[in-house]
Design an enzyme around this catalytic site. Structure first.
Site, PDB file in Angstrom:
ATOM      1  CG  ASP A 113       2.681  14.709  20.479  1.00  0.00           C
ATOM      2  OD1 ASP A 113       2.495  15.468  21.438  1.00  0.00           O
ATOM      3  OD2 ASP A 113       2.943  15.106  19.306  1.00  0.00           O
ATOM      4  CG  ASP A 147       3.069  -3.619  10.682  1.00  0.00           C
ATOM      5  OD1 ASP A 147       2.222  -3.707   9.775  1.00  0.00           O
ATOM      6  OD2 ASP A 147       3.254  -4.529  11.532  1.00  0.00           O
ATOM      7  CE  LYS A 179      -7.400  -6.587   6.522  1.00  0.00           C
ATOM      8  NZ  LYS A 179      -6.272  -7.282   5.878  1.00  0.00           N
ATOM      9  CG  ASP A 209      -4.649  -4.186   4.404  1.00  0.00           C
ATOM     10  OD1 ASP A 209      -5.791  -4.654   4.446  1.00  0.00           O
ATOM     11  OD2 ASP A 209      -3.719  -4.708   3.756  1.00  0.00           O
ATOM     12  CD1 TRP A 225      -2.249  -1.975   0.257  1.00  0.00           C
ATOM     13  CD2 TRP A 225      -3.439  -0.686   1.659  1.00  0.00           C
ATOM     14  NE1 TRP A 225      -3.521  -2.502   0.358  1.00  0.00           N
ATOM     15  CE2 TRP A 225      -4.264  -1.738   1.209  1.00  0.00           C
ATOM     16  CE3 TRP A 225      -3.959   0.247   2.554  1.00  0.00           C
ATOM     17  CZ2 TRP A 225      -5.590  -1.876   1.621  1.00  0.00           C
ATOM     18  CZ3 TRP A 225      -5.280   0.109   2.969  1.00  0.00           C
ATOM     19  CH2 TRP A 225      -6.083  -0.944   2.500  1.00  0.00           C
TER      20      TRP A 225
HETATM   21  C1  LIG Z   1      -2.592  -7.435   6.095  1.00  0.00           C
HETATM   22  S1  LIG Z   1      -1.135  -6.762   6.780  1.00  0.00           S
HETATM   23  C2  LIG Z   1      -0.932  -5.262   5.843  1.00  0.00           C
HETATM   24  C3  LIG Z   1      -0.476  -5.433   4.390  1.00  0.00           C
HETATM   25  C4  LIG Z   1      -0.128  -4.096   3.751  1.00  0.00           C
HETATM   26  N1  LIG Z   1      -1.320  -3.275   3.551  1.00  0.00           N
HETATM   27  C5  LIG Z   1       0.566  -4.248   2.412  1.00  0.00           C
HETATM   28  O1  LIG Z   1      -0.032  -3.861   1.403  1.00  0.00           O
HETATM   29  O2  LIG Z   1       1.705  -4.717   2.354  1.00  0.00           O
HETATM   30  C6  LIG Z   1      -1.690  -6.211   8.356  1.00  0.00           C
HETATM   31  C7  LIG Z   1      -0.615  -5.648   9.293  1.00  0.00           C
HETATM   32  O3  LIG Z   1      -1.235  -5.021  10.432  1.00  0.00           O
HETATM   33  C8  LIG Z   1      -0.266  -5.020  11.469  1.00  0.00           C
HETATM   34  N2  LIG Z   1      -0.858  -4.619  12.772  1.00  0.00           N
HETATM   35  C9  LIG Z   1      -1.801  -5.301  13.500  1.00  0.00           C
HETATM   36  N3  LIG Z   1      -2.062  -4.612  14.652  1.00  0.00           N
HETATM   37  C10 LIG Z   1      -1.290  -3.477  14.639  1.00  0.00           C
HETATM   38  C11 LIG Z   1      -1.105  -2.367  15.538  1.00  0.00           C
HETATM   39  N4  LIG Z   1      -1.774  -2.288  16.695  1.00  0.00           N
HETATM   40  N5  LIG Z   1      -0.252  -1.370  15.194  1.00  0.00           N
HETATM   41  C12 LIG Z   1       0.446  -1.448  14.028  1.00  0.00           C
HETATM   42  N6  LIG Z   1       0.321  -2.467  13.148  1.00  0.00           N
HETATM   43  C13 LIG Z   1      -0.523  -3.476  13.436  1.00  0.00           C
HETATM   44  C14 LIG Z   1       0.280  -6.434  11.393  1.00  0.00           C
HETATM   45  O4  LIG Z   1       1.553  -6.504  12.024  1.00  0.00           O
HETATM   46  C15 LIG Z   1       0.344  -6.687   9.868  1.00  0.00           C
HETATM   47  O5  LIG Z   1       1.635  -6.463   9.360  1.00  0.00           O
END
Ligand SMILES: C[S@@+](CC[C@H](N)C(=O)[O-])C[C@H]1O[C@@H](n2cnc3c(N)ncnc32)[C@H](O)[C@@H]1O
Length: 198
Positions: A97, A71, A153, A113, A53
């Site tokens: 912040d 992430d 999502k 996502d 993305w």
């Molecule tokens: C389906 S993947 C995203 C794929 C990405 N959109 C791409 O196109 O490459 C979902 C991600 O959400 C992250 N995630 C889940 N909970 C999170 C949080 N509280 N903070 C940051 N990232 C998080 C996971 O570690 C995972 O890498």
């Protein structure tokens, strides 16, 4: 077309076109249909890893824009060299912040996502997913400027539908889309909110 064929097609296409994940085609379809991203915009991508993305967004926003990815996974070094991209290893819920992300003002666009870790137990997974969606709506005013756009999502369930209905008035426009590249067995769809009324 069967699900395996769909998977093969988009997986292969992403590989050939040097995208980091097949999810790229979901954002591409969303953006082509609803015009979420524009040149020069400042964008934050929640749960960006591995980063397809970000790759898409970086192209659309161009040199005058910036996309910040967050992430919990270790930073993807493949993205470090890209000029209008910054990535952080953190939970988005630990960002209290915006200066932690090297910015002062809110973003023009928030993309999410994110997916929770799943158990395979349908009711548990649906509940976890909705928890995550509700938490993102909860932090949204911190990240998204008034008038900004939002993509998230969601895993479908009756309670998710009810919750989303209750959030509809936060946006001037509110759309649901199941992109063509989403596997047909998947319960996921995307919510697109435009013109955020903070
Ligand atoms: C389906 S993947 C995203 C794929 C990405 N959109 C791409 O196109 O490459 C979902 C991600 O959400 C992250 N995630 C889940 N909970 C999170 C949080 N509280 N903070 C940051 N990232 C998080 C996971 O570690 C995972 O890498």
């Amino acid at each position: 077309m069967g699900n395996f064929k769909v998977k093969d097609h988009y997986y292969q296409k992403a590989k050939q076109e040097n995208f980091l994940a097949r999810s790229i085609y979901k954002l591409e379809e969303i953006d082509q249909k609803y015009k979420v991203l524009k040149a020069g915009m400042k964008v934050v991508d929640f749960g960006y890893y591995p980063g397809s993305w970000i790759q898409y967004t970086s192209r659309v926003i161009g040199d005058n824009g910036i996309v910040v990815g967050i992430d919990i996974q270790e930073v993807n070094k493949k993205l470090s060299g890209v000029k209008n991209v910054r990535v952080y290893q953190q939970s988005i819920f630990d960002v209290t912040d915006l200066t932690q992300l090297g910015v002062e003002d809110q973003f023009d666009v928030v993309l999410s996502d994110m997916a929770p870790s799943t158990t395979g137990i349908k009711t548990v997974d649906q509940a976890r997913s909705l928890d995550l969606v509700e938490s993102v709506f909860g932090v949204l005013p911190r990240f998204l400027r008034p008038g900004g756009n939002f993509v998230i999502k969601v895993f479908d369930s009756q309670s998710a539908q009810d919750y989303l209905k209750s959030q509809k008035n936060l946006f001037g426009e509110f759309h649901f889309l199941k992109p063509k590249s989403t596997r047909s067995v998947s319960k996921e769809f995307f919510v697109i909110g435009k013109n955020f009324k903070a």
